[in-house]
Design an enzyme around this catalytic site. Structure first.
Site: not given
Ligand code: KIV
Length: 267
Positions: A86, A117, A184
């Site tokens: 992420d 995102e 999500e």
């Molecule tokens: O940060 C995370 O674990 C996620 C999942 C909820 C898909 O983005």
């Protein structure tokens, strides 16, 4: 797990062949190794680490340095799994900032792909990242980094207009060069419709069984997250004698299309 490195080509081929793949979060090398050994194709270093590792109330306080630290640890545990990481909150507010931070996540964290995102607003950023060799997963539907704007963690895309926005965002992300989509908490029928329309693999969490893949937060599926378990998750430890068995059962159920059930999905 076939003793073979998972790449984006593997995932695209699996989609084309109608074969589902499994994704779980990990934040350290030991759990990453367990997931890799169990045949989890994609290991996500989620910014959910803010909650499950750091004890924060949301993902917002997580920094890029922390994402890089955990991603590098996870990458050491993965021999075959693709490591997706992420981008932290506000680390990709402009295309230039995104290039700098995604570059760090790949070069210092050893990620194979980054997740961010947002939909149409991210088109320019996704174009630039992918043009520079950085694979992108676009996270749509419930966006945890926008929890303050959304007013809570709620199912998205229930009304026709909101559903159409998610569809248009998905097409825009594919067009911009995104390699993966992640939905999500959206209605299963909407996720199924978009999954069949796009060529790139779709990973779902609370998005029904018809996505090409499923992801869960590791702590949720091991039943160790304090408080109420989210509707879309399942405690795989309940019927397993070990963590390894729970992870292996998850992989089997995702591939067989028996998880998620209707009780884990939204209409
Ligand atoms: O940060 C995370 O674990 C996620 C999942 C909820 C898909 O983005």
């Amino acid at each position: 797990m076939p003793d073979k490195k998972i790449t984006l080509t593997t995932l695209r081929n699996m989609k084309q062949a109608g074969e589902k793949f499994a994704c779980l979060t990990a934040y350290d090398a030991t759990f990453a190794r367990l997931l890799d050994d169990a045949g989890v194709e994609v290991v996500l270093v989620g910014d959910s680490l803010g909650m499950v590792v750091q004890g924060q109330e949301s993902t917002l306080p997580v920094t890029m340095d922390e994402m890089i630290y955990h991603t590098h640890n996870v990458s050491r545990g993965c021999s075959n799994s693709l490591v997706l990481a992420d981008m932290s909150f506000m680390s990709y507010a402009t295309p230039d900032q995104a290039m700098f931070n995604a570059g760090r996540l790949m070069a210092e964290g050893h990620a194979h792909a980054v997740k961010l995102e947002g939909g149409a607003v991210m088109v320019e950023t996704v174009k630039q990242l992918t043009a520079h060799g950085i694979p992108v997963c676009a996270h749509l539907g419930l966006l945890p980094q926008s929890v303050n704007k959304l007013g809570g963690y709620r199912v998205q895309g229930k009304e026709a207009e909101a559903a159409n926005t998610i569809l248009q965002d998905s097409m825009a992300m594919q067009e911009a060069g995104a390699d993966l989509l992640l939905f999500e908490c959206i209605p299963s029928s909407l996720a199924a419709e978009i999954t069949s329309k796009v060529d790139i693999p779709v990973i779902g969490i609370g998005a029904g069984v018809d996505c090409d893949a499923q992801v869960l937060v590791l702590h949720d599926m091991l039943g160790i997250t304090p408080g109420k378990r989210p509707k879309f998750s399942k405690n795989f430890m309940e019927e397993a004698g070990s963590i390894q068995q729970a992870i292996s059962n998850y992989v089997k159920e995702v591939k067989a299309g028996t998880f998620p059930g209707l009780e884990h999905s939204f209409s």
